[in-house]
Structures are given as C-alpha cells and as structure tokens.
Design an enzyme around this catalytic site. Structure first.
Site, PDB file in Angstrom:
ATOM      1  N   TRP A  23       0.844  -1.266   0.041  1.00  0.00           N
ATOM      2  CA  TRP A  23       0.124   0.205  -0.166  1.00  0.00           C
ATOM      3  C   TRP A  23       0.817   1.331   0.105  1.00  0.00           C
ATOM      4  O   TRP A  23       0.312   2.477  -0.040  1.00  0.00           O
ATOM      5  CB  TRP A  23      -0.860   0.084   1.255  1.00  0.00           C
ATOM      6  CG  TRP A  23      -0.387  -0.506   2.593  1.00  0.00           C
ATOM      7  CD1 TRP A  23       0.261   0.280   3.141  1.00  0.00           C
ATOM      8  CD2 TRP A  23      -0.106  -1.795   2.995  1.00  0.00           C
ATOM      9  NE1 TRP A  23       0.951  -0.349   4.333  1.00  0.00           N
ATOM     10  CE2 TRP A  23       0.204  -1.630   4.053  1.00  0.00           C
ATOM     11  CE3 TRP A  23      -0.778  -3.152   2.527  1.00  0.00           C
ATOM     12  CZ2 TRP A  23       0.615  -2.641   5.032  1.00  0.00           C
ATOM     13  CZ3 TRP A  23      -0.444  -3.919   3.320  1.00  0.00           C
ATOM     14  CH2 TRP A  23       0.088  -4.033   4.588  1.00  0.00           C
ATOM     15  N   GLU A  40      -4.774   1.176   6.338  1.00  0.00           N
ATOM     16  CA  GLU A  40      -5.091   1.212   7.724  1.00  0.00           C
ATOM     17  C   GLU A  40      -6.332   0.636   8.494  1.00  0.00           C
ATOM     18  O   GLU A  40      -6.000   0.081   9.519  1.00  0.00           O
ATOM     19  CB  GLU A  40      -5.058   2.628   7.911  1.00  0.00           C
ATOM     20  CG  GLU A  40      -3.734   3.532   7.899  1.00  0.00           C
ATOM     21  CD  GLU A  40      -2.925   3.210   8.835  1.00  0.00           C
ATOM     22  OE1 GLU A  40      -3.037   2.601   9.807  1.00  0.00           O
ATOM     23  OE2 GLU A  40      -1.459   3.283   8.337  1.00  0.00           O
ATOM     24  N   GLN A  45      -5.939  -4.271  14.414  1.00  0.00           N
ATOM     25  CA  GLN A  45      -5.670  -5.726  15.226  1.00  0.00           C
ATOM     26  C   GLN A  45      -5.420  -6.702  14.219  1.00  0.00           C
ATOM     27  O   GLN A  45      -5.425  -7.759  14.680  1.00  0.00           O
ATOM     28  CB  GLN A  45      -7.269  -5.886  15.573  1.00  0.00           C
ATOM     29  CG  GLN A  45      -8.162  -4.902  16.173  1.00  0.00           C
ATOM     30  CD  GLN A  45      -8.031  -4.715  17.470  1.00  0.00           C
ATOM     31  OE1 GLN A  45      -7.421  -5.373  18.383  1.00  0.00           O
ATOM     32  NE2 GLN A  45      -8.945  -3.900  17.929  1.00  0.00           N
ATOM     33  N   THR A  46      -4.624  -6.430  13.212  1.00  0.00           N
ATOM     34  CA  THR A  46      -4.066  -7.343  12.349  1.00  0.00           C
ATOM     35  C   THR A  46      -2.661  -6.970  11.923  1.00  0.00           C
ATOM     36  O   THR A  46      -2.352  -5.992  11.691  1.00  0.00           O
ATOM     37  CB  THR A  46      -5.148  -7.587  11.022  1.00  0.00           C
ATOM     38  OG1 THR A  46      -6.512  -7.400  11.602  1.00  0.00           O
ATOM     39  CG2 THR A  46      -4.933  -8.719  10.334  1.00  0.00           C
ATOM     40  N   TYR A  85     -12.891  -9.199  12.831  1.00  0.00           N
ATOM     41  CA  TYR A  85     -13.391  -7.950  13.387  1.00  0.00           C
ATOM     42  C   TYR A  85     -14.080  -7.463  12.215  1.00  0.00           C
ATOM     43  O   TYR A  85     -14.039  -6.641  11.558  1.00  0.00           O
ATOM     44  CB  TYR A  85     -12.275  -7.074  13.648  1.00  0.00           C
ATOM     45  CG  TYR A  85     -11.382  -7.766  14.722  1.00  0.00           C
ATOM     46  CD1 TYR A  85     -11.808  -7.520  16.223  1.00  0.00           C
ATOM     47  CD2 TYR A  85     -10.287  -8.456  14.532  1.00  0.00           C
ATOM     48  CE1 TYR A  85     -10.987  -7.788  17.179  1.00  0.00           C
ATOM     49  CE2 TYR A  85      -9.369  -8.956  15.661  1.00  0.00           C
ATOM     50  CZ  TYR A  85      -9.748  -8.797  17.041  1.00  0.00           C
ATOM     51  OH  TYR A  85      -9.074  -9.103  18.075  1.00  0.00           O
ATOM     52  N   TYR A 123      -6.665   7.378  16.162  1.00  0.00           N
ATOM     53  CA  TYR A 123      -5.241   6.857  15.254  1.00  0.00           C
ATOM     54  C   TYR A 123      -5.495   6.799  13.745  1.00  0.00           C
ATOM     55  O   TYR A 123      -4.566   7.305  13.297  1.00  0.00           O
ATOM     56  CB  TYR A 123      -4.799   5.242  15.914  1.00  0.00           C
ATOM     57  CG  TYR A 123      -3.812   4.839  14.923  1.00  0.00           C
ATOM     58  CD1 TYR A 123      -2.481   5.110  15.200  1.00  0.00           C
ATOM     59  CD2 TYR A 123      -4.246   3.870  14.041  1.00  0.00           C
ATOM     60  CE1 TYR A 123      -1.616   4.906  14.212  1.00  0.00           C
ATOM     61  CE2 TYR A 123      -3.260   3.491  13.166  1.00  0.00           C
ATOM     62  CZ  TYR A 123      -1.713   3.919  13.207  1.00  0.00           C
ATOM     63  OH  TYR A 123      -0.935   3.453  12.334  1.00  0.00           O
ATOM     64  N   ASP A 141       0.044   4.504  17.884  1.00  0.00           N
ATOM     65  CA  ASP A 141      -0.498   3.036  18.027  1.00  0.00           C
ATOM     66  C   ASP A 141       0.315   2.578  19.031  1.00  0.00           C
ATOM     67  O   ASP A 141       1.170   3.109  19.602  1.00  0.00           O
ATOM     68  CB  ASP A 141      -0.657   2.261  16.708  1.00  0.00           C
ATOM     69  CG  ASP A 141       0.566   1.928  16.196  1.00  0.00           C
ATOM     70  OD1 ASP A 141       1.649   2.527  16.693  1.00  0.00           O
ATOM     71  OD2 ASP A 141       0.669   1.092  14.925  1.00  0.00           O
ATOM     72  N   CYS A 193      12.695  -1.558  17.398  1.00  0.00           N
ATOM     73  CA  CYS A 193      12.249  -1.314  18.766  1.00  0.00           C
ATOM     74  C   CYS A 193      10.997  -2.180  19.037  1.00  0.00           C
ATOM     75  O   CYS A 193      10.299  -1.911  19.291  1.00  0.00           O
ATOM     76  CB  CYS A 193      11.878   0.182  18.745  1.00  0.00           C
ATOM     77  SG  CYS A 193      11.796   0.460  20.577  1.00  0.00           S
TER      78      CYS A 193
HETATM   79 FE1  SF4 Z   1      13.728   1.400  20.916  1.00  0.00          FE
HETATM   80 FE2  SF4 Z   1      16.537   0.604  21.421  1.00  0.00          FE
HETATM   81 FE3  SF4 Z   1      16.087   2.591  19.553  1.00  0.00          FE
HETATM   82 FE4  SF4 Z   1      15.643   2.842  22.427  1.00  0.00          FE
HETATM   83  S1  SF4 Z   1      17.320   2.593  21.272  1.00  0.00           S
HETATM   84  S2  SF4 Z   1      14.230   3.579  20.600  1.00  0.00           S
HETATM   85  S3  SF4 Z   1      14.933   1.038  23.011  1.00  0.00           S
HETATM   86  S4  SF4 Z   1      15.206   0.348  19.633  1.00  0.00           S
END
Ligand code: SF4
Length: 366
Positions: A23, A40, A45-46, A85, A123, A141, A193
């Site tokens: 997309w 979106e 939820q997916t 859903y 959102y 989110d 992250c």
């Molecule tokens: Fe996330 Fe690590 Fe980046 Fe901090 S340094 S935002 S914990 S990936």
C-alpha cells in the site's frame, strides 16, 4: 542526560530501511488516500503479513473508492472473510459510500473531518492525514507508544500513560515529511524497537534513548494488569434436512459480527445453558442430540464457549439452507467456521461412535 531525538535521523533511516509494503507509494510519489485508508482499516488488530494478500485482492477487485462504494455489502464481507473483526468491513463499506456522498469521492485531509467517517477513530484519522496528506499530526498506535516509552524512559503504566506518550510523539513530528515520519516510526517499532529484544544497535535514536542508556528498554512500556475476560456460554443448532442442507441465518447488521452468516443459536450469556432451556431457542422441533465437548472462541472483550445440538428435520421451511460444500459461498466468521468444522467432524461416521467425554474438537482463541 541524552540529547533529544532528532526527527531527521529517523527520516534518514527510513529512506534507507523503509519496508516495501503493497500500500506504500514509491519514494517521491504521492500516496493514494484510498490505499492508505484501506490499509489502515485492514491493519487494525491485524498483522502486516496477514493483511498483505487481502489488500492485494481488495485493490484488484476495487481499484478505486467509487468501485468499493458501488459494491454490495455481501461482496465486501466475502472478500473480508478470514480477516476477523467484521465491523471493520461493514464500516469500510459505509465509509466508502459516505466519502462519495459527503466529499464527492475524495477523502478530506483534516483529521477532525476524517473522524466523522464510519470506522475512522483517532489513530486512523491521524495516520491517513499524515501519510496521505503530510498533515503535521502524530499517529500513535501500540508500536509508537512502545518507542516513546523507551525513548523517554516513561515508566507510568499503560493505558494511563497514553496521553503523555501521545504528547511526546507529537513533539517530535517535523514540519515537513510528516507522512514519512509517521511511517518511519511505524517501521522502527515493527522492525527495530520490537517488544522483545529491541535491536538498539540498529536504531537511529540509540544515542538519544533514555531507556537504552540505563538498560531498561525491554521492560517498557509497563502494562497495567488486565482483568480476565469474562466467559459467556451459548448453544448452536445444527439442523440438517434430508438432502444434507443445513439451516443458517444472518446476524443483525449492527453489533458483533454484524451481517455475517452463522448457525442459529441461543443468546450468549454468563450462565451455562441446560438442554431443555436451550431448546426453547431452537429453530424447529427435532430430536436434538448434544455433540460431545464444546467450541471455545475468543473475542476482544469476552471468551465464548459454544455447545452444539444436532438434529434433522423432514420439513423444509423458508430460511437460508446450504449444503456444507456451499458454505464457502458465504461470508462466514471464524466462529461459524469452527462450529461447522466441529459439527461435521463430530457427525462423521466414526468406527468408535463414543468419543471420550469432554473432548474438544476446537480450542484456542483466534
Ligand atoms: Fe527502541 Fe532501542 Fe531505539 Fe531505544 S535505542 S528507541 S529501545 S530500539
């Protein structure tokens, strides 16, 4: 104290590492608001991996918003089948029609206007406004909350911490390329992250991250303990005619699984049903036989345990009758598919007609 995270660092990282998603517009091209909105809604939820083939099928069948608005709800629900859903699919259809009627087929670029459309919450409105129109808003989110909680070492538990995390995200949105920034944050949360074992060595904000600096990244965000979802009980009726057709029904348009096809059933309630009481809700008089075990299913706010009573009828009365081989022609929610598979397995001729008491043909939430 760590320097404040620089949005430009995330944008540079996004330019190098952006995920290639069906997309997304290629770099330098303007995104199509229709595709942004559709993705979106599907992604609520997916997961991305689940959504991708559905998205491709949808845009192949409905390349434009007007085509989707002109389609029948049944066709939309059928294409949606398996994504779960289902209120999202009904809202998708209503929203397409509303955009055609209220906005001449063009999505508005203002998040407040977007929120007035069916199925678009805070959102989603922010994500569409940012990605499709480069409006300077933060789309926050669960992924973005996690990144913010770590970046600023926010230890207050969710959901109470939501407004603070949202304000922190908003404080980082740059004046230009707000759409790429929103998508960069989404990608960072999804690929670097991550909830477990964040890959901080690859993060463009590593030098600015308060949680990484003190080694607590993986423990954030803190979640308040959730109360267990209540359990409800229901009894479904598998009523077969002599020609093998089984009685189905359509659920009311509004509410849970609205407009979807199901086996007739009792209402769902907190107390388990006794057989005689359940039979009062049966669609016809029959020699009802209790199939052993039950089907377990998880909804967002409650768990459901469904027993099944099977019977046959010599009469054919008006209703939605279908042979099991024809079920694929209907938009069946996951719960109905489970009940159908369970009943068919239990009713198959079996060398040992007495399965062990309490056997469950189907366990586990979706
Ligand atoms: Fe996330 Fe690590 Fe980046 Fe901090 S340094 S935002 S914990 S990936």
């Amino acid at each position: 104290m760590a320097r404040r995270a620089d949005p430009a660092a995330l944008l540079a990282w996004y330019d190098r590492q952006r995920r290639d998603l069906p997309w997304r517009a290629p770099p330098g091209e303007r995104p199509d608001p229709y595709r942004v909105w559709l993705s979106e809604i599907m992604l609520q939820q997916t997961t991305v991996a689940t959504v991708a083939p559905y998205f491709d099928r949808f845009v192949a069948r409905f390349p434009s918003l007007r085509g989707l608005a002109a389609a029948s709800l049944d066709e939309v629900l059928h294409l949606w089948q398996g994504l779960g859903y289902y209120a999202r699919a009904r809202n998708l259809h209503s929203c397409a029609r509303a955009v055609v009627e209220r906005h001449a087929g063009h999505f508005p670029d203002d998040p407040r206007q977007l929120r007035l459309l069916p199925g678009i919450g805070e959102y989603t409105a922010a994500a569409i406004a940012a990605i499709a129109f480069d409006r300077r808003v933060a789309a926050v989110d669960g992924n973005v909350e996690r990144v913010m909680a770590r970046l600023f070492a926010e230890r207050a538990p969710l959901p109470a911490a939501k407004p603070r995390l949202k304000a922190l995200a908003a404080s980082l949105v740059p004046d230009e390329r707000a759409g790429d920034f929103a998508q960069g944050l989404m990608d960072l949360g999804a690929t670097v992250c991550t909830p477990r074992r964040p890959r901080c060595m690859l993060c463009p904000w590593r030098e600015n991250c308060a949680a990484a600096a003190i080694g607590i990244a993986e423990s954030l965000p803190v979640q308040a303990e959730r109360p267990e979802r209540p359990l409800r009980h229901g009894v479904a009726f598998w009523l077969a005619r002599a020609d093998g057709a089984v009685l189905l029904r359509r659920r009311p348009e509004r509410g849970l699984l609205g407009g979807m096809i199901e086996l007739p059933s009792t209402p769902w309630r907190a107390a388990p049903w006794v057989r005689e009481e359940a039979i009062e809700s049966a669609p016809a008089a029959a020699e009802w036989r209790h199939l052993p075990g039950a089907v377990q299913h998880g909804f967002t706010h409650f768990r459901l345990e469904m027993a099944v009573l099977a019977g046959t009828t010599a009469e054919s009365f008006p209703g939605l009758w279908a042979r099991p081989g024809e079920f694929k022609d209907y938009a069946l929610p996951t719960l109905t598919t489970r009940l159908v598979n369970y009943a068919r397995t239990a009713l198959e001729p079996h060398p040992d007609p007495s399965p062990p008491a309490g056997e469950e043909a189907d366990r586990g939430a979706r």
